[in-house]
Design an enzyme around this catalytic site. Structure first.
Site, PDB file in Angstrom:
ATOM      1  CB  CYS A 169      -7.609  -1.913  -0.153  1.00  0.00           C
ATOM      2  SG  CYS A 169      -6.033  -1.302  -0.810  1.00  0.00           S
ATOM      3  CG  HIS A 208      -0.624  -1.798  -2.278  1.00  0.00           C
ATOM      4  ND1 HIS A 208      -1.023  -2.253  -3.513  1.00  0.00           N
ATOM      5  CD2 HIS A 208      -1.757  -1.440  -1.628  1.00  0.00           C
ATOM      6  CE1 HIS A 208      -2.329  -2.175  -3.602  1.00  0.00           C
ATOM      7  NE2 HIS A 208      -2.808  -1.685  -2.472  1.00  0.00           N
TER       8      HIS A 208
END
Length: 342
Positions: A159, A186
């Protein structure tokens, strides 16, 4: 539906469930058909987590339980509970493409087990351990045109790679890049405990995910260099897990190859967003991370945070929904690839 691409999902966790939901929220549900899910969990739990999601809300359609199957908006999806590839009759199911979302496999010898068990092609929801462990690593919008009939094992990268590579590509083309430092902030992941508990290798990940910001290892620098080999040896990255459920950010520090202003950088990236709708977005609104939950873009450039220190030292902030954006890119890759190999 007889001419639809027949898709199976192996590993029905965060990305597996988001992939199914993204398909059913997309017009592609009429051309791509999920026919099988392999997940060790019991069917009742699989159905429940498909219906109710703490991050993405209640499933917008109807989910029922049948005999060894989910019934999603009236379509049956067979469910198996195998722990190894060989225990599923993939060939008998008739799978055109397997979406491998378990996260358990990183090497070609493991991916080959699926092929030998009857899966013609695999799209993997993580990078291979090395570039050689897969036939191609794809960031949609950068190199998806290389997909074709010859590949059997394809990685959808990570991602973070999907988020940052399109931006670095634009910067490098326009200004050149000397060096890059990337810091990913994250959201928590399911390899972290809610309260302190054991982890198989990383002492920091023994700590409560919801009480601390926790530095973890990352392969983002190597991921970037796979797509921008001209930057080999000039990219560094670190990652910090932060105690939120979803949406992540990347703080980009880049040494440009020529002079540039913040306005010029923002104009470049806003034009890139207009040229690649659905992949790159651009905003100057005063955002918080929650604004991007369930956002399907690979990356959202926050132009309000672009800074220049001296003529060539730039700092940017990029947002991305690490679940939903990534699942939608897997869907794009599956759709594009199927048109090349069918």
């Amino acid at each position: 539906m007889s001419s639809s691409l027949r898709i199976a999902i192996n590993g029905y966790g965060r990305i597996g469930r988001c992939f199914l939901r993204a398909l059913y929220e997309s017009p592609l549900k009429n051309t791509l058909q999920i026919v099988s899910i392999n997940e060790p969990a019991d069917l009742a739990t699989i159905a429940y987590l498909s219906r109710f999601d703490s991050t993405h809300g209640v499933f917008p359609g109807k989910i029922e339980i049948g005999a060894d199957c989910l019934i999603v908006d009236g379509r049956k999806i067979g469910v198996t509970h195998a722990c190894v590839p060989e225990e599923v009759d993939w060939k008998g199911i008739g799978v055109d493409l397997l979406i491998e979302c378990s996260g358990c496999y990183t090497q070609r010898q493991d991916f080959d087990r699926f092929v030998e068990a009857g899966c013609e092609r695999l799209l993997i929801s993580q990078p291979g351990r090395s570039a050689q462990d897969v036939d191609l690593t794809v960031v949609y919008g950068i190199n998806h045109g290389e997909l074709g009939r010859d590949q059997r094992i394809v990685s959808n990268a990570s991602c973070t790679t999907n988020a940052v590579v399109p931006v670095l590509d634009q910067l490098h083309r326009a200004f050149g890049i000397g060096h890059v430092f990337l810091t990913t902030l994250h959201s928590v992941m399911n390899d972290q405990p809610l309260i302190d508990g054991y982890h198989h290798s990383d002492l920091r990940r023994t700590r409560s995910a919801m009480q601390s910001m926790i530095p973890v290892g990352t392969g983002l620098a190597q991921g970037v260099e796979r797509f921008l080999p001209q930057l080999a040896g000039r990219v560094q990255a670190k990652a910090i897990r932060v105690p939120i459920l979803n949406v992540s950010a990347i703080d980009v520090v880049v040494e440009l190859g020529c002079d540039a202003t913040a306005r010029e950088i923002n104009l470049l990236l806003s034009e890139a967003a207009a040229a690649q709708p659905g992949l790159i977005a651009y905003s100057v609104d005063p955002h918080a991370s929650i604004d991007f939950s369930h956002n399907p873009h690979s990356v959202i450039v926050d132009g309000s945070q672009t800074r220049i220190n001296g003529p060539r030292f730039a700092n940017l902030l990029l947002w991305f929904d690490n679940e939903w954006g990534y699942a939608n890119r897997m869907l794009d890759v599956a759709n594009y690839w199927s048109k090349r190999f069918r």
